[in-house]
Scaffold this active site. Structure first.
Site, PDB file in Angstrom:
ATOM      1  N   ASP A 278       5.499   2.579  -4.020  1.00 60.02           N
ATOM      2  CA  ASP A 278       4.241   2.640  -4.770  1.00 60.02           C
ATOM      3  C   ASP A 278       4.615   2.615  -6.251  1.00 60.02           C
ATOM      4  O   ASP A 278       5.635   2.049  -6.605  1.00 60.02           O
ATOM      5  CB  ASP A 278       3.447   3.894  -4.371  1.00 60.02           C
ATOM      6  N   HIS A 312       4.470  -0.752  -7.077  1.00 56.25           N
ATOM      7  CA  HIS A 312       3.164  -1.331  -7.401  1.00 56.25           C
ATOM      8  C   HIS A 312       2.992  -1.489  -8.910  1.00 56.25           C
ATOM      9  O   HIS A 312       2.308  -2.390  -9.373  1.00 56.25           O
ATOM     10  CB  HIS A 312       2.041  -0.456  -6.845  1.00 56.25           C
TER      11      HIS A 312
END
Length: 462
Positions: A278, A312
């Site tokens: 992430d 991300h």
């Protein structure tokens, strides 16, 4: 129309005032951030009965007893020697430096009985949940240092994807129920249910963080390697005077953010390497009702000389950002991966709100990124339903001397549909090559971006 004119005037005023002061507070913030110093006292966890052959619960007791004894004696260093030490949850105490020696691994058992309920936050919402694997609450002068490894034991067979454990899965196979639990917590937040009544843990599947330092002052995390967290990796929460230095994070699990300082003041993150499932670094400030308090603001944060690989986003503000963030400085970082989606990312929505301002980024070298160099999104998670009506504001954002060799977009901004709440955005003196779709993609109401000296695919942007 009147509201729009007022908003435009505010934007023009901000443009004329704030641009003059960029970087002026950097040295003041840097000077205030001082790592804690500990007494020379040294205690080995083996002095309290820990063994490399020991059971997790026995080692857990030994390590926690060593930490408590060190704190009560006036502080010092609790040393984890070379070897693999399986354990349960560890709780830090004031004036203690937990030293994970080179060649040592703290391996956390996948056994929720070893993680009692404690007060924490889960995705920006206050609650009681499983104790994070390493936890501190209301401590002063605490540290985790050394060249060893802290391994959260996350995998598809444990925290990340097991089905049937505690009656149902943590991640796979029971997504609806897992997110039903999260929605229950969000509703409790929206309804102002007292935090002590928001008790989770056994049977709910809200995965704990690897490290959560809550309401602590004078904090240092340095040198360690952090692996396989059940959830967010390093989560300082409402901390003041925090240094994270030369830490290596490798974590490909779900919601596996690398370092998430939340509602923290005076933070330095430097020399770290991130490879995450992430966001690499995500600055947060509480979510919805629980974040809309003065003490939830995140401010005075420096990120420098870091390397971001997969993730991300490289440096992110949000999405749990209701308390707002300001005075964020990012410089001299390297990012390079087609799996790193965005370099600088700001994400929020009208449930979360928050004012994000005074963000200064310069001297960032990017090889590849998957989507865009700068993304601002005021409509993140559009299906969220709790507490709409808190329009976020993003202003006074400066990017300078950024280079990138490959991305889909240069700048991608999603504003609100009916209110101009994104303005005073500057992207200067930068060169973005290999932009495959659009140099600038704008949706919703967004003030024009200042792009002096910005060259995209060899063409100067005007």
């Amino acid at each position: 129309m009147t509201k729009l004119i007022i908003t435009l005037l505010c934007a023009l005023f901000s443009l004329s005032v704030n641009a003059k002061g960029k970087w002026k507070d950097y040295k003041k913030i840097e000077k205030r951030i001082v790592a804690p110093i500990f007494p020379d006292r040294e205690i080995l966890i083996t002095d309290f009965g820990a063994t490399v052959y020991g059971k997790a619960d026995d080692n857990q007791k030994a390590i926690n007893n060593a930490i408590l004894a060190c704190s009560e004696a006036g502080g010092g260093h609790v040393v984890v020697p070379k070897g693999k030490w399986i354990t349960g949850g560890i709780r830090l105490q004031s004036n203690v430096n937990l030293v994970v020696s080179e060649g040592a691994t703290l391996l956390f058992a996948f056994d929720t009985r070893l993680y009692p309920l404690v007060k924490t936050r889960w995705e920006g919402v206050d609650c009681w949940n499983y104790q994070p694997l390493i936890y501190a609450y209301e401590c002063e002068n605490v540290a985790i240092t050394g060249k060893g490894t802290i391994d959260g034991n996350g995998s598809q067979d444990t925290w990340w994807g097991m089905t049937g454990y505690e009656g149902w899965g943590w991640k796979e196979g029971m997504e609806t129920q897992r997110f039903g639990v999260r929605d229950t917590l969000l509703k409790q937040c929206n309804d102002n249910v007292p935090v002590d009544q928001r008790r989770y843990g056994m049977g709910y599947g809200l995965r704990p963080q690897l490290i959560n330092l809550y309401l602590c002052k004078n904090v240092l995390v340095e040198g360690v390697t952090l692996l396989r967290s059940p959830f967010w990796v390093l989560h300082p929460l409402m901390c003041k005077n925090l240094t994270v230095r030369n830490v290596k994070v490798w974590n490909e699990g779900p919601n596996g953010d690398g370092c998430d300082p939340e509602s923290c003041t005076d933070v330095l993150i430097e020399g770290c390497t991130f490879h995450t499932g992430d966001d690499c670094i995500a600055i947060k400030a509480g979510r919805n009702v629980d974040g809309r308090k003065p003490e939830c603001l995140s401010e005075n944060i420096i990120v420098r000389n870091c390397k971001m690989e997969d993730g991300h986003g490289g440096v992110v503000l949000g999405s749990e950002i209701s308390g707002g963030a300001r005075n964020v400085f990012v410089h001299d970082c390297q990012m390079d991966s087609e799996h790193l989606d965005r370099v600088i990312r700001i994400k929020t929505n009208s449930c979360r709100g928050g004012i994000i301002e005074n963000v200064f980024v310069r001297d960032i070298t990017v090889g590849k990124c998957g989507e865009c160099v700068l993304k601002i999104n005021l409509n993140y998670d559009p299906k969220e339903v709790f507490g709409r009506g808190h329009n976020p504001i993003v202003r006074n954002i400066h990017l300078d001397h950024i280079t990138c060799n490959s991305s889909q977009y240069g700048i991608y901004i999603i504003g609100l549909e009916d209110v101009l709440n994104v303005y005073d955005i500057h992207f200067r003196n930068s060169r973005l090559n290999g932009v495959s779709k659009q140099p600038m993609r704008i949706e919703g109401m967004v003030a024009p971006t200042d792009v002096k000296g910005l060259v995209i695919n060899g063409t100067k942007v005007k």
